[in-house]
Enzyme design. Structure first.
Site, short mmCIF file in Angstrom:
data_model
loop_
_atom_site.label_atom_id
_atom_site.label_comp_id
_atom_site.label_asym_id
_atom_site.label_seq_id
_atom_site.Cartn_x
_atom_site.Cartn_y
_atom_site.Cartn_z
CG ASP A 1 6.71 -1.79 -8.44
OD1 ASP A 1 7.08 -1.73 -9.62
OD2 ASP A 1 5.67 -1.24 -8.02
CG HIS B 1 -0.50 1.44 -5.18
ND1 HIS B 1 -1.37 0.41 -5.39
CD2 HIS B 1 0.10 1.65 -6.38
CE1 HIS B 1 -1.29 0.01 -6.65
NE2 HIS B 1 -0.41 0.75 -7.27
CD GLU C 1 -1.38 -2.01 -2.49
OE1 GLU C 1 -1.85 -0.88 -2.76
OE2 GLU C 1 -1.58 -3.00 -3.22
CG ASN D 1 -4.65 1.46 -3.43
OD1 ASN D 1 -3.73 1.97 -4.04
ND2 ASN D 1 -4.60 0.22 -2.97
C1 GLP Z 1 0.94 -0.87 -10.46
C2 GLP Z 1 2.36 -0.39 -10.25
C3 GLP Z 1 2.39 1.08 -9.93
C4 GLP Z 1 1.56 1.85 -10.92
C5 GLP Z 1 0.13 1.39 -10.84
C6 GLP Z 1 -0.79 2.15 -11.79
O1 GLP Z 1 0.27 -1.18 -9.29
N1 GLP Z 1 3.05 -1.10 -9.23
O2 GLP Z 1 3.73 1.51 -9.94
O3 GLP Z 1 1.65 3.22 -10.66
O4 GLP Z 1 0.11 0.03 -11.19
O5 GLP Z 1 -0.71 1.62 -13.06
P1 GLP Z 1 -1.39 2.21 -14.33
O6 GLP Z 1 -0.48 3.26 -14.84
O7 GLP Z 1 -1.49 1.04 -15.27
O8 GLP Z 1 -2.72 2.74 -13.93
#
Ligand code: GLP
Length: 254
Positions: free
Chosen positions: A67, A138, A143, A136
Site C-alpha cells: 500500500d 486490517h 479496513e 482493527n
Molecule cells: C499500517 C500498514 C499496515 C500495517 C499496520 C500495522 O496501517 N498499512 O500494513 O500492518 O500499519 O503497523 P505496525 O506494524 O506499525 O503496528
C-alpha cells in the site's frame, strides 16, 4: 493457517527473515510482497544484515508493497516509498526498477490502483506476501468492511488507523485520509502469506483473526482461507488465543 508462537519479537523477525531468505534461495527471481509498519522494521534490519554478510541477494528479485498513502510523493518523509527505501531497498542490491509501490501522487489514484493490480499479474503474481496487522484487524489498508473479493483500489482510512499512524507525521492534519492498497483478493492470490504480529496491542486483533468469523469485519481473518498462510507471533500478541485452537491449526498444516 499455521500459527507459530516464538519467544519474543526478535525471534519473530529472525524467523520471518529466514522464510524470505529460503524463498529467495529456492527461487532467486521470486516476487516478494512487502509491507511497512513498525513490526517489519526488525525483519528488514535482519535482511540487510544477511545481505551485508554475503548470504542473501535481491539482485534478481522483484517486490510489490501492499500500500501507499494517497497524496504523498515518493520522496515525502511520511510515504511508504521513503520508508522502504530507507529500511531495505537502498541498503541491499534490489534493482531500482524491480521494487514497486503504488504511486501516491498519481493524478488519478483509482487508475493507478487498477494499473498496480495489472503490474502484479504481469510479474507472474507474488510468491511470498509479508504483512502486519492493524489493531482493527486490517491487512494492507483493507479496513473492516472490505470485501474478501476486493482488488487493488483507493480506500478511506479508519480513524483508529489514522491515529495509529499519526506518529509518522508532524501534525494531525498531515495524516493522509486515503490510501491505495492491494485488495484482500490480491493478498490471497499470493502463493504464500506470512503475517507477523508482536506486542499486546495486537492481541485482540490476532484473536479475532484466528478465532472469530471469517469475513469483512476482520479482514485478516481471510488468511484462514489461504492454503499456505503462516502467522508468527510473540507471546504478547498471542495472549488471547485459545491454546487448543493454536494446536489444531498447527496440526492441520504441519
Ligand atoms: C499500517 C500498514 C499496515 C500495517 C499496520 C500495522 O496501517 N498499512 O500494513 O500492518 O500499519 O503497523 P505496525 O506494524 O506499525 O503496528
Amino acid at each position: 493457517m499455521n500459527i507459530l508462537i516464538l519467544p519474543d519479537a526478535a525471534a519473530v523477525a529472525a524467523r520471518a527473515a529466514g522464510i524470505v531468505a529460503r524463498t529467495l534461495q529456492a527461487k532467486p527471481d521470486a516476487v516478494l510482497g512487502l509491507a511497512t509498519g513498525g513490526t517489519m522494521q526488525p525483519v528488514y534490519a535482519e535482511l540487510v544484515r544477511r545481505h551485508r554478510s554475503g548470504d542473501l541477494s535481491f539482485a534478481r528479485a522483484a517486490s510489490f508493497n501492499l500500500d501507499e498513502y494517497v497524496g504523498l510523493s515518493r520522496d515525502h518523509p511520511g510515504s511508504y516509498h521513503r520508508a522502504m527505501e530507507t529500511a531495505l531497498f537502498a541498503q541491499t542490491d534490489f534493482r531500482p526498477h524491480a521494487t514497486h509501490l503504488p504511486r501516491g501522487d498519481a493524478p488519478d489514484p483509482m487508475a493507478e490502483a487498477v494499473a498496480y493490480e495489472t503490474r502484479i499479474t504481469a510479474a507472474g503474481g507474488i510468491d511470498l506476501q509479508l504483512m502486519g496487522i492493524g489493531i482493527n484487524g486490517h491487512i494492507g489498508f483493507n479496513e473492516p468492511g472490505s470485501a474478501l473479493t476486493s482488488q487493488s483500489r483507493v480506500v478511506p482510512l479508519a480513524p483508529e488507523t489514522r491515529a495509529a499512524n499519526r506518529r509518522y507525521f508532524d501534525r494531525d492534519a498531515d495524516v493522509p485520509t486515503q490510501a491505495i492498497t492491494m485488495g484482500i483478493a490480491t493478498i490471497l492470490s499470493a502463493r504464500a502469506c506470512l503475517l507477523l504480529a508482536t506486542g499486546a496491542a495486537k492481541a485482540q486483533a490476532v484473536a479475532t483473526m484466528a478465532m472469530g468469523e471469517i469475513g469483512p469485519a476482520c479482514p485478516a481473518s481471510a488468511l484462514r482461507l489461504h492454503g499456505d498462510g503462516t502467522v508468527l507471533l510473540d507471546p504478547a500478541a498471542a495472549a488471547l488465543l485459545d491454546p487448543a485452537i493454536v494446536a489444531t491449526m498447527d496440526a492441520a498444516h504441519g
